[in-house]
Motif scaffolding. Structure first.
Motif, PDB file in Angstrom:
ATOM      1  N   LYS A   3     -28.835  28.186  -7.612  1.00  0.00           N
ATOM      2  CA  LYS A   3     -28.270  29.450  -8.097  1.00  0.00           C
ATOM      3  C   LYS A   3     -27.243  30.006  -7.108  1.00  0.00           C
ATOM      4  O   LYS A   3     -26.397  30.808  -7.480  1.00  0.00           O
ATOM      5  CB  LYS A   3     -29.371  30.474  -8.343  1.00  0.00           C
ATOM      6  CG  LYS A   3     -30.184  30.192  -9.581  1.00  0.00           C
ATOM      7  CD  LYS A   3     -31.307  31.188  -9.754  1.00  0.00           C
ATOM      8  CE  LYS A   3     -32.189  30.784 -10.924  1.00  0.00           C
ATOM      9  NZ  LYS A   3     -33.397  31.608 -11.018  1.00  0.00           N
ATOM     10  N   ASN A   4     -27.363  29.604  -5.858  1.00  0.00           N
ATOM     11  CA  ASN A   4     -26.439  30.052  -4.823  1.00  0.00           C
ATOM     12  C   ASN A   4     -25.414  28.980  -4.470  1.00  0.00           C
ATOM     13  O   ASN A   4     -24.760  29.046  -3.424  1.00  0.00           O
ATOM     14  CB  ASN A   4     -27.226  30.496  -3.584  1.00  0.00           C
ATOM     15  CG  ASN A   4     -27.928  31.809  -3.829  1.00  0.00           C
ATOM     16  OD1 ASN A   4     -27.320  32.859  -3.736  1.00  0.00           O
ATOM     17  ND2 ASN A   4     -29.205  31.763  -4.202  1.00  0.00           N
ATOM     18  N   GLY A   5     -25.278  27.978  -5.338  1.00  0.00           N
ATOM     19  CA  GLY A   5     -24.242  26.963  -5.182  1.00  0.00           C
ATOM     20  C   GLY A   5     -24.486  25.948  -4.082  1.00  0.00           C
ATOM     21  O   GLY A   5     -23.535  25.365  -3.561  1.00  0.00           O
ATOM     22  N   LEU A   6     -25.745  25.743  -3.729  1.00  0.00           N
ATOM     23  CA  LEU A   6     -26.083  24.814  -2.650  1.00  0.00           C
ATOM     24  C   LEU A   6     -27.057  23.751  -3.132  1.00  0.00           C
ATOM     25  O   LEU A   6     -27.835  23.980  -4.056  1.00  0.00           O
ATOM     26  CB  LEU A   6     -26.742  25.567  -1.487  1.00  0.00           C
ATOM     27  CG  LEU A   6     -25.918  26.634  -0.801  1.00  0.00           C
ATOM     28  CD1 LEU A   6     -26.807  27.465   0.113  1.00  0.00           C
ATOM     29  CD2 LEU A   6     -24.776  26.015  -0.023  1.00  0.00           C
ATOM     30  N   SER A   7     -27.014  22.619  -2.466  1.00  0.00           N
ATOM     31  CA  SER A   7     -28.052  21.621  -2.679  1.00  0.00           C
ATOM     32  C   SER A   7     -29.291  22.073  -1.917  1.00  0.00           C
ATOM     33  O   SER A   7     -29.219  22.955  -1.046  1.00  0.00           O
ATOM     34  CB  SER A   7     -27.601  20.253  -2.158  1.00  0.00           C
ATOM     35  OG  SER A   7     -27.505  20.280  -0.738  1.00  0.00           O
ATOM     36  N   LEU A   8     -30.413  21.490  -2.230  1.00  0.00           N
ATOM     37  CA  LEU A   8     -31.649  21.809  -1.511  1.00  0.00           C
ATOM     38  C   LEU A   8     -31.477  21.530  -0.024  1.00  0.00           C
ATOM     39  O   LEU A   8     -31.834  22.354   0.828  1.00  0.00           O
ATOM     40  CB  LEU A   8     -32.814  20.995  -2.089  1.00  0.00           C
ATOM     41  CG  LEU A   8     -34.180  21.183  -1.447  1.00  0.00           C
ATOM     42  CD1 LEU A   8     -34.628  22.630  -1.536  1.00  0.00           C
ATOM     43  CD2 LEU A   8     -35.191  20.272  -2.117  1.00  0.00           C
ATOM     44  N   ASN A   9     -30.902  20.382   0.305  1.00  0.00           N
ATOM     45  CA  ASN A   9     -30.695  20.005   1.695  1.00  0.00           C
ATOM     46  C   ASN A   9     -29.774  20.995   2.413  1.00  0.00           C
ATOM     47  O   ASN A   9     -30.074  21.440   3.528  1.00  0.00           O
ATOM     48  CB  ASN A   9     -30.120  18.591   1.774  1.00  0.00           C
ATOM     49  CG  ASN A   9     -30.115  18.058   3.181  1.00  0.00           C
ATOM     50  OD1 ASN A   9     -31.172  17.802   3.749  1.00  0.00           O
ATOM     51  ND2 ASN A   9     -28.934  17.884   3.752  1.00  0.00           N
ATOM     52  N   SER A  10     -28.670  21.358   1.783  1.00  0.00           N
ATOM     53  CA  SER A  10     -27.739  22.311   2.394  1.00  0.00           C
ATOM     54  C   SER A  10     -28.398  23.663   2.622  1.00  0.00           C
ATOM     55  O   SER A  10     -28.222  24.281   3.670  1.00  0.00           O
ATOM     56  CB  SER A  10     -26.498  22.498   1.520  1.00  0.00           C
ATOM     57  OG  SER A  10     -25.755  21.321   1.470  1.00  0.00           O
ATOM     58  N   PHE A  11     -29.161  24.112   1.636  1.00  0.00           N
ATOM     59  CA  PHE A  11     -29.845  25.397   1.770  1.00  0.00           C
ATOM     60  C   PHE A  11     -30.820  25.392   2.945  1.00  0.00           C
ATOM     61  O   PHE A  11     -30.840  26.318   3.756  1.00  0.00           O
ATOM     62  CB  PHE A  11     -30.582  25.758   0.483  1.00  0.00           C
ATOM     63  CG  PHE A  11     -31.413  26.998   0.625  1.00  0.00           C
ATOM     64  CD1 PHE A  11     -30.816  28.240   0.726  1.00  0.00           C
ATOM     65  CD2 PHE A  11     -32.789  26.915   0.681  1.00  0.00           C
ATOM     66  CE1 PHE A  11     -31.590  29.390   0.885  1.00  0.00           C
ATOM     67  CE2 PHE A  11     -33.563  28.047   0.833  1.00  0.00           C
ATOM     68  CZ  PHE A  11     -32.968  29.292   0.930  1.00  0.00           C
ATOM     69  N   ILE A  12     -31.615  24.345   3.043  1.00  0.00           N
ATOM     70  CA  ILE A  12     -32.589  24.261   4.132  1.00  0.00           C
ATOM     71  C   ILE A  12     -31.878  24.214   5.480  1.00  0.00           C
ATOM     72  O   ILE A  12     -32.270  24.910   6.424  1.00  0.00           O
ATOM     73  CB  ILE A  12     -33.524  23.049   3.939  1.00  0.00           C
ATOM     74  CG1 ILE A  12     -34.424  23.281   2.719  1.00  0.00           C
ATOM     75  CG2 ILE A  12     -34.361  22.783   5.186  1.00  0.00           C
ATOM     76  CD1 ILE A  12     -35.211  22.071   2.268  1.00  0.00           C
ATOM     77  N   ASN A  13     -30.821  23.420   5.585  1.00  0.00           N
ATOM     78  CA  ASN A  13     -30.073  23.348   6.842  1.00  0.00           C
ATOM     79  C   ASN A  13     -29.470  24.698   7.214  1.00  0.00           C
ATOM     80  O   ASN A  13     -29.525  25.113   8.381  1.00  0.00           O
ATOM     81  CB  ASN A  13     -28.979  22.280   6.757  1.00  0.00           C
ATOM     82  CG  ASN A  13     -29.503  20.912   7.071  1.00  0.00           C
ATOM     83  OD1 ASN A  13     -30.098  20.688   8.104  1.00  0.00           O
ATOM     84  ND2 ASN A  13     -29.268  19.977   6.158  1.00  0.00           N
ATOM     85  N   GLU A  14     -28.890  25.401   6.237  1.00  0.00           N
ATOM     86  CA  GLU A  14     -28.312  26.722   6.513  1.00  0.00           C
ATOM     87  C   GLU A  14     -29.391  27.709   6.940  1.00  0.00           C
ATOM     88  O   GLU A  14     -29.177  28.516   7.847  1.00  0.00           O
ATOM     89  CB  GLU A  14     -27.560  27.254   5.296  1.00  0.00           C
ATOM     90  CG  GLU A  14     -26.221  26.600   5.096  1.00  0.00           C
ATOM     91  CD  GLU A  14     -25.406  27.246   3.991  1.00  0.00           C
ATOM     92  OE1 GLU A  14     -25.727  28.381   3.559  1.00  0.00           O
ATOM     93  OE2 GLU A  14     -24.437  26.610   3.557  1.00  0.00           O
ATOM     94  N   ALA A  15     -30.550  27.663   6.291  1.00  0.00           N
ATOM     95  CA  ALA A  15     -31.647  28.567   6.636  1.00  0.00           C
ATOM     96  C   ALA A  15     -32.121  28.320   8.068  1.00  0.00           C
ATOM     97  O   ALA A  15     -32.371  29.266   8.822  1.00  0.00           O
ATOM     98  CB  ALA A  15     -32.801  28.406   5.648  1.00  0.00           C
ATOM     99  N   ILE A  16     -32.217  27.074   8.447  1.00  0.00           N
ATOM    100  CA  ILE A  16     -32.628  26.733   9.818  1.00  0.00           C
ATOM    101  C   ILE A  16     -31.594  27.240  10.816  1.00  0.00           C
ATOM    102  O   ILE A  16     -31.942  27.872  11.828  1.00  0.00           O
ATOM    103  CB  ILE A  16     -32.835  25.211   9.964  1.00  0.00           C
ATOM    104  CG1 ILE A  16     -34.055  24.765   9.161  1.00  0.00           C
ATOM    105  CG2 ILE A  16     -32.962  24.824  11.438  1.00  0.00           C
ATOM    106  CD1 ILE A  16     -34.182  23.256   9.000  1.00  0.00           C
ATOM    107  N   GLN A  17     -30.319  26.973  10.550  1.00  0.00           N
ATOM    108  CA  GLN A  17     -29.261  27.412  11.471  1.00  0.00           C
ATOM    109  C   GLN A  17     -29.228  28.935  11.590  1.00  0.00           C
ATOM    110  O   GLN A  17     -29.053  29.473  12.686  1.00  0.00           O
ATOM    111  CB  GLN A  17     -27.896  26.882  11.011  1.00  0.00           C
ATOM    112  CG  GLN A  17     -27.745  25.393  11.170  1.00  0.00           C
ATOM    113  CD  GLN A  17     -27.963  24.921  12.605  1.00  0.00           C
ATOM    114  OE1 GLN A  17     -27.496  25.538  13.554  1.00  0.00           O
ATOM    115  NE2 GLN A  17     -28.692  23.840  12.758  1.00  0.00           N
ATOM    116  N   GLU A  18     -29.397  29.625  10.468  1.00  0.00           N
ATOM    117  CA  GLU A  18     -29.398  31.087  10.489  1.00  0.00           C
ATOM    118  C   GLU A  18     -30.556  31.619  11.338  1.00  0.00           C
ATOM    119  O   GLU A  18     -30.374  32.517  12.162  1.00  0.00           O
ATOM    120  CB  GLU A  18     -29.515  31.633   9.060  1.00  0.00           C
ATOM    121  CG  GLU A  18     -29.476  33.129   8.980  1.00  0.00           C
ATOM    122  CD  GLU A  18     -29.581  33.630   7.552  1.00  0.00           C
ATOM    123  OE1 GLU A  18     -30.241  34.667   7.345  1.00  0.00           O
ATOM    124  OE2 GLU A  18     -28.989  32.992   6.649  1.00  0.00           O
TER     125      GLU A  18
END
Length: 61
Positions: A38-53
């Motif tokens: 829904k936010n235009g991300l793949s599952l992998n991209s979302f998890i990586n962004e969440a970790i980095q944040e």
């Protein structure tokens, strides 16, 4: 049987990336995946962004 391209991609990925197994409660994977999409991300991209944040916030403390 894997194609030459598939083999080459696997070989590159093994050299370029580390893998991390993630365990979530039953049903949570789909919830996370739907949110990511829904936010235009793949599952992998979302998890990586969440970790980095999260890591960036901890570094700023």
């Amino acid at each position: 049987m894997p194609t030459a391209r598939t083999k080459a991609n696997r070989k590159y990925n093994e050299k370029a990336y580390d893998r991390v197994a993630l365990t979530v409660p039953k049903g949570q994977k789909e919830v996370i995946k739907d949110f990511a999409e829904k936010n235009g991300l793949s599952l992998n991209s979302f998890i990586n962004e969440a970790i980095q944040e999260k890591m960036s916030k901890k570094d700023a403390e």
